[in-house]
Design an enzyme around this catalytic site. Sequence first.
Site, PDB file in Angstrom:
ATOM      1  N   SER A  12      -1.101   6.517   8.992  1.00  0.00           N
ATOM      2  CA  SER A  12       0.295   6.128   8.804  1.00  0.00           C
ATOM      3  C   SER A  12       1.114   7.343   8.443  1.00  0.00           C
ATOM      4  CB  SER A  12       0.418   5.107   7.669  1.00  0.00           C
ATOM      5  OG  SER A  12       0.023   3.838   8.090  1.00  0.00           O
ATOM      6  N   ARG A  34       8.217   4.050   7.013  1.00  0.00           N
ATOM      7  CA  ARG A  34       7.020   4.351   7.813  1.00  0.00           C
ATOM      8  C   ARG A  34       7.521   4.643   9.216  1.00  0.00           C
ATOM      9  NH1 ARG A  34       3.182   2.194  11.334  1.00  0.00           N
ATOM     10  NH2 ARG A  34       1.034   2.782  10.904  1.00  0.00           N
ATOM     11  N   SER A  93      -8.655   5.010   7.725  1.00  0.00           N
ATOM     12  CA  SER A  93      -9.313   4.501   8.945  1.00  0.00           C
ATOM     13  C   SER A  93      -8.370   4.757  10.110  1.00  0.00           C
ATOM     14  CB  SER A  93      -9.579   3.004   8.838  1.00  0.00           C
ATOM     15  OG  SER A  93     -10.033   2.649   7.582  1.00  0.00           O
ATOM     16  N   GLU A 110       0.805  -1.227   0.000  1.00  0.00           N
ATOM     17  CA  GLU A 110       0.000   0.000   0.000  1.00  0.00           C
ATOM     18  C   GLU A 110       0.839   1.279   0.000  1.00  0.00           C
ATOM     19  OE1 GLU A 110      -2.253   1.273   3.577  1.00  0.00           O
ATOM     20  OE2 GLU A 110      -1.879  -0.736   4.359  1.00  0.00           O
TER      21      GLU A 110
HETATM   22  N1  LIG Z   1     -18.202   8.211   2.095  1.00  0.00           N
HETATM   23  C1  LIG Z   1     -17.415   7.857   3.107  1.00  0.00           C
HETATM   24  N2  LIG Z   1     -17.697   6.727   3.812  1.00  0.00           N
HETATM   25  C2  LIG Z   1     -16.911   6.345   4.850  1.00  0.00           C
HETATM   26  N3  LIG Z   1     -15.836   7.048   5.261  1.00  0.00           N
HETATM   27  C3  LIG Z   1     -15.502   8.162   4.597  1.00  0.00           C
HETATM   28  C4  LIG Z   1     -16.269   8.613   3.492  1.00  0.00           C
HETATM   29  N4  LIG Z   1     -15.696   9.737   3.012  1.00  0.00           N
HETATM   30  C5  LIG Z   1     -14.641   9.997   3.784  1.00  0.00           C
HETATM   31  N5  LIG Z   1     -14.510   9.058   4.749  1.00  0.00           N
HETATM   32  C6  LIG Z   1     -13.442   9.077   5.765  1.00  0.00           C
HETATM   33  O1  LIG Z   1     -12.322   8.472   5.166  1.00  0.00           O
HETATM   34  C7  LIG Z   1     -11.793   7.454   6.027  1.00  0.00           C
HETATM   35  C8  LIG Z   1     -11.195   6.366   5.173  1.00  0.00           C
HETATM   36  O2  LIG Z   1     -10.159   6.929   4.419  1.00  0.00           O
HETATM   37  P1  LIG Z   1      -9.330   6.094   3.341  1.00  0.00           P
HETATM   38  O3  LIG Z   1     -10.227   5.601   2.272  1.00  0.00           O
HETATM   39  O4  LIG Z   1      -8.202   6.970   2.929  1.00  0.00           O
HETATM   40  O5  LIG Z   1      -8.779   4.928   4.252  1.00  0.00           O
HETATM   41  P2  LIG Z   1      -8.888   3.342   4.134  1.00  0.00           P
HETATM   42  O6  LIG Z   1      -8.012   2.918   3.020  1.00  0.00           O
HETATM   43  O7  LIG Z   1     -10.287   2.900   4.111  1.00  0.00           O
HETATM   44  O8  LIG Z   1      -8.240   2.949   5.542  1.00  0.00           O
HETATM   45  P3  LIG Z   1      -6.860   2.216   5.894  1.00  0.00           P
HETATM   46  O9  LIG Z   1      -5.826   2.819   4.952  1.00  0.00           O
HETATM   47  O10 LIG Z   1      -6.597   2.574   7.304  1.00  0.00           O
HETATM   48  O11 LIG Z   1      -7.103   0.780   5.611  1.00  0.00           O
HETATM   49  C9  LIG Z   1     -12.968   7.015   6.880  1.00  0.00           C
HETATM   50  O12 LIG Z   1     -12.543   6.473   8.097  1.00  0.00           O
HETATM   51  C10 LIG Z   1     -13.735   8.314   7.043  1.00  0.00           C
HETATM   52  O13 LIG Z   1     -13.210   9.069   8.112  1.00  0.00           O
HETATM   53  C1  LIG Z   2      -3.132  -0.670   9.330  1.00  0.00           C
HETATM   54  C2  LIG Z   2      -3.018   0.441   8.303  1.00  0.00           C
HETATM   55  C3  LIG Z   2      -1.575   0.535   7.808  1.00  0.00           C
HETATM   56  C4  LIG Z   2      -3.914   0.043   7.104  1.00  0.00           C
HETATM   57  O1  LIG Z   2      -3.844   0.990   6.095  1.00  0.00           O
HETATM   58  C5  LIG Z   2      -3.517   1.804   8.846  1.00  0.00           C
HETATM   59  O2  LIG Z   2      -4.847   1.706   9.229  1.00  0.00           O
HETATM   60  C6  LIG Z   2      -2.684   2.317  10.031  1.00  0.00           C
HETATM   61  O3  LIG Z   2      -1.600   2.791   9.839  1.00  0.00           O
HETATM   62  N1  LIG Z   2      -3.219   2.266  11.256  1.00  0.00           N
HETATM   63  C7  LIG Z   2      -2.558   2.778  12.457  1.00  0.00           C
HETATM   64  C8  LIG Z   2      -1.715   1.701  13.098  1.00  0.00           C
HETATM   65  C9  LIG Z   2      -0.769   2.295  14.138  1.00  0.00           C
HETATM   66  O4  LIG Z   2      -1.177   2.464  15.283  1.00  0.00           O
HETATM   67  O5  LIG Z   2       0.384   2.626  13.806  1.00  0.00           O
END
Ligand SMILES: Nc1ncnc2c1ncn2[C@@H]1O[C@H](COP(=O)(O)OP(=O)(O)OP(=O)(O)O)[C@@H](O)[C@H]1O
Ligand SMILES: CC(C)(CO)[C@@H](O)C(=O)NCCC(=O)O
Length: 424
Positions: free
Chosen positions: A247, A259, A244, A193
Amino acid sequence: MIINLLSKTIGYIRIKRLISLSMAPHSCKGCLRDVIASKMSKKSSSASDTPMEENGVEDVPHNPSMPWFGMDIGGSLCKLVYFEPNEAAGGESASELETIRNIRRYLTKNSAYGKTGHRDTHLQMENVKIRGMLGTLHFIRFPTSEMKKFLTLARHKGMAKLVSTVSATGGGAYKFENDFKREVNLRLAKFDEFDSLLTGIHFIDRHNPTECYYWSDPTDDNKCTKVRYDLSSPYPFLIVNIGSGVSILAVYSATNYKRISGTSLGGGTFLGLCCLLTGCNSFEEAIGLAAEGDNRNVDKLVRDIYGGDYERFGLPGDLVASSFGQMNSKERRNRVSKQDLARATLVTITNNIGSIARMCALQERIGRVVFIGNFLRVNPIAMKLLAYAMEYWSNGTMKALFLEHEGYFGAVGCLLQFHEELKS
Ligand SMILES: Nc1ncnc2c1ncn2[C@@H]1O[C@H](COP(=O)(O)OP(=O)(O)OP(=O)(O)O)[C@@H](O)[C@H]1O
Ligand SMILES: CC(C)(CO)[C@@H](O)C(=O)NCCC(=O)O
């Protein structure tokens, strides 16, 4: 050096061989694509220090079959980037062409898919060149929780008949790998990623002159504007990816990054807490409530404790001293609105991320901090808070930068890596 040269040569010969094999009848095309994709995927994961321009595959005129997708399957949202060529690629059978046309029509004529899928038409990029082909990049997102429905749709649209491999990144590329195979007979070419994120950032920034910006006068709503920032010589810089979770990466060159930190208090936390506290049901609703609220009815400020500024240590009276610090009082709780609670949640999460980002930047001696991730979608409140906090607490030595394509870099990056494409 010698090993590098050898692996380049071997890679070139292998791909050449695969191309000559791909002249075989159509029935074999799927399995050949599998082999090519698996070679490419292995290559990319073992050669993370080698710039794509140097790995030899660039010179080989091999184009995987249409349609081209990149998927970033995150903890909250799945981001899908679709490359629509300006002209047909050629080489497809009549029935394949028909299916490609149907998929293209479905994706590009709609901007909403079912109840939860959306195409961000304002982000669309036209006349982008990928692997020698000009076309349009489309940006689509849907909640990762809807993956089952997406797979059913992909099956109905005939995806499995066309491509046997789709490039994917994010945790879901691992989590859903078997579902893709079982439900749609699609193999996932998996990419890391953060490799994908960086590839995507570099590519999009080079192709969109207005990609990067900062907020001037972030505390004054009348004066505050977006100002274009030139990111063409960006190193070193920090990336704070607010998905969510969060990082934080320190980037020293196109291929050298680490990272350095992260926090579980991210966009998912904001949305989760907001739903709990206000009863809202979507990110858009949460942001809408926050825009109407006042966190000072929820938080305890320095002035609530000192009666004014704490001058000796430079803490202004209107600084939050304790997030949610007023909510121990029943009387205060009875007076607080959903809007105030949403605003306080947004401010708490954003300031915490800003504070961690600032400490990381200080530790790495880096001045430019690029904030990305879908938490920043339709979220100027958070961006302005970050802009103000970075500048104020660093005495102007650090700058908060933002990118227009916020959460789509991973998806673009893995699409490009699959096609071994970095040159324009
Ligand atoms: N339509 C939507 N539905 C849900 N969350 C949204 C929306 N638009 C913005 N967000 C926000 O974006 C965040 C997710 O962002 P992003 O898509 O960049 O991360 P992700 O790839 O899902 O998470 P991670 O990288 O941690 O696995 C959600 O937690 C929320 O705060
Ligand atoms: C687990 C990932 C890398 C998934 O994208 C992301 O949600 C993240 O960086 N979470 C925080 C983890 C930490 O506490 O460092």
